[in-house]
Design a protein around this motif. Sequence first.
Motif: not given
Length: 126
Positions: A99-109, A46-56, A122-126
């Motif tokens: 590395g600060r080129v990334h505003d958001h970086f989320h990583e899940f295994v 649930e927490k992982a889905v929340q983080i990814l949905r907020e990232w999208v 990996v959910a990332a943007d730059d």
Amino acid sequence: MLAALIEHDQFRDDYAGGGVLPDGPRHGPYWLRSITPDLYEPMSQEKAVQILREWVDPLWDVPTELEADLQREVFARLAAAGGIYCLSDLGDEAIHDWGRVHDHFHEFVLIDRSAGRVTLIVAADD
């Protein structure tokens, strides 16, 4: 399993458009040498889905094709995973020279023992 993932050549990706550098010293916004298995924390689906949905970004309508891709490649795998681990925020000292080129970086295994699969998301943007 996490140690093997970190040591793999494909893990050496800065996620800023350069792709994998087999001898590269970076992973996302971090110096590779700063990442250790103990920095991955167990997380609920649930927490992982929340983080990814907020990232999208819930403020815009996700195109149908992208939503289908996300469902198949990300959210279905999250649902099937027996274990989900999230890379902690490593702090300023671990961020590489640009590395600060990334505003958001989320990583899940994701570990899916029934399928014999380990998935890195990996959910990332730059």
